[in-house]
Design a protein around this motif. Structure first.
Motif, mmCIF file in Angstrom:
data_model
loop_
_atom_site.group_PDB
_atom_site.id
_atom_site.type_symbol
_atom_site.label_atom_id
_atom_site.label_comp_id
_atom_site.label_asym_id
_atom_site.label_seq_id
_atom_site.Cartn_x
_atom_site.Cartn_y
_atom_site.Cartn_z
ATOM 1 N N PHE A 119 17.720 -38.469 39.716
ATOM 2 C CA PHE A 119 18.895 -39.335 39.626
ATOM 3 C C PHE A 119 18.880 -40.102 38.298
ATOM 4 O O PHE A 119 19.913 -40.282 37.661
ATOM 5 C CB PHE A 119 18.954 -40.297 40.808
ATOM 6 N N TYR A 120 17.702 -40.548 37.897
ATOM 7 C CA TYR A 120 17.548 -41.220 36.599
ATOM 8 C C TYR A 120 17.890 -40.264 35.456
ATOM 9 O O TYR A 120 18.607 -40.638 34.524
ATOM 10 C CB TYR A 120 16.116 -41.743 36.443
ATOM 11 N N VAL A 121 17.384 -39.054 35.534
ATOM 12 C CA VAL A 121 17.654 -38.053 34.491
ATOM 13 C C VAL A 121 19.146 -37.768 34.407
ATOM 14 O O VAL A 121 19.717 -37.708 33.317
ATOM 15 C CB VAL A 121 16.861 -36.758 34.763
ATOM 16 N N GLU A 122 19.786 -37.619 35.559
ATOM 17 C CA GLU A 122 21.219 -37.333 35.562
ATOM 18 C C GLU A 122 21.996 -38.484 34.923
ATOM 19 O O GLU A 122 22.919 -38.261 34.144
ATOM 20 C CB GLU A 122 21.692 -37.095 37.000
ATOM 21 N N LYS A 123 21.598 -39.706 35.211
ATOM 22 C CA LYS A 123 22.309 -40.863 34.657
ATOM 23 C C LYS A 123 22.037 -41.038 33.166
ATOM 24 O O LYS A 123 22.947 -41.265 32.389
ATOM 25 C CB LYS A 123 21.915 -42.120 35.415
ATOM 26 N N LYS A 124 20.794 -40.924 32.762
ATOM 27 C CA LYS A 124 20.420 -41.216 31.373
ATOM 28 C C LYS A 124 20.711 -40.064 30.408
ATOM 29 O O LYS A 124 21.193 -40.284 29.307
ATOM 30 C CB LYS A 124 18.937 -41.576 31.320
ATOM 31 N N TYR A 125 20.404 -38.834 30.806
ATOM 32 C CA TYR A 125 20.470 -37.714 29.871
ATOM 33 C C TYR A 125 21.674 -36.804 30.064
ATOM 34 O O TYR A 125 22.023 -36.053 29.158
ATOM 35 C CB TYR A 125 19.198 -36.883 29.957
ATOM 36 N N LEU A 126 22.304 -36.839 31.220
ATOM 37 C CA LEU A 126 23.366 -35.888 31.500
ATOM 38 C C LEU A 126 24.741 -36.530 31.692
ATOM 39 O O LEU A 126 25.732 -35.835 31.770
ATOM 40 C CB LEU A 126 23.027 -35.056 32.731
#
Length: 94
Positions: free
Chosen positions: A84-91
């Protein structure tokens, strides 16, 4: 490909949490249901995990991530709520 990766990131995160819930809560309630659910949840999570890792490598060049960012994205698949963090920050902006 980025939209597919966003979907897989969210689905992998949800499957990870469902797997934890099944093994930590349902099992502790002494419900035999957890044995019935373990294989399908585990299989779905395994396929989503492999897809997440593979597609992260594929879109690494398209997103122009550094090696550190790629490692953070890959590490996100191992930590609960990490995808969820990756989706918010990088995507989110992709």
């Amino acid at each position: 490909m980025t939209k597919l990766f966003k979907f897989i990131a969210i689905a992998e995160g949800i499957s990870y949490l469902v797997l934890f819930f099944n093994m930590l809560v349902v099992k502790r309630l002494n419900l035999e249901l957890y044995k019935f659910l373990l294989y399908p949840i585990g299989m779905a999570h395994g396929l989503l995990f492999m897809s997440y890792v593979t597609i992260a490598f594929i879109i690494w060049k398209n997103q122009k991530w550094t090696i550190i960012e790629l490692l953070i994205v890959q590490l996100g698949s191992l930590i609960p709520f990490g995808t969820f963090y990756v989706e918010k920050k990088y995507l989110r902006n992709a």
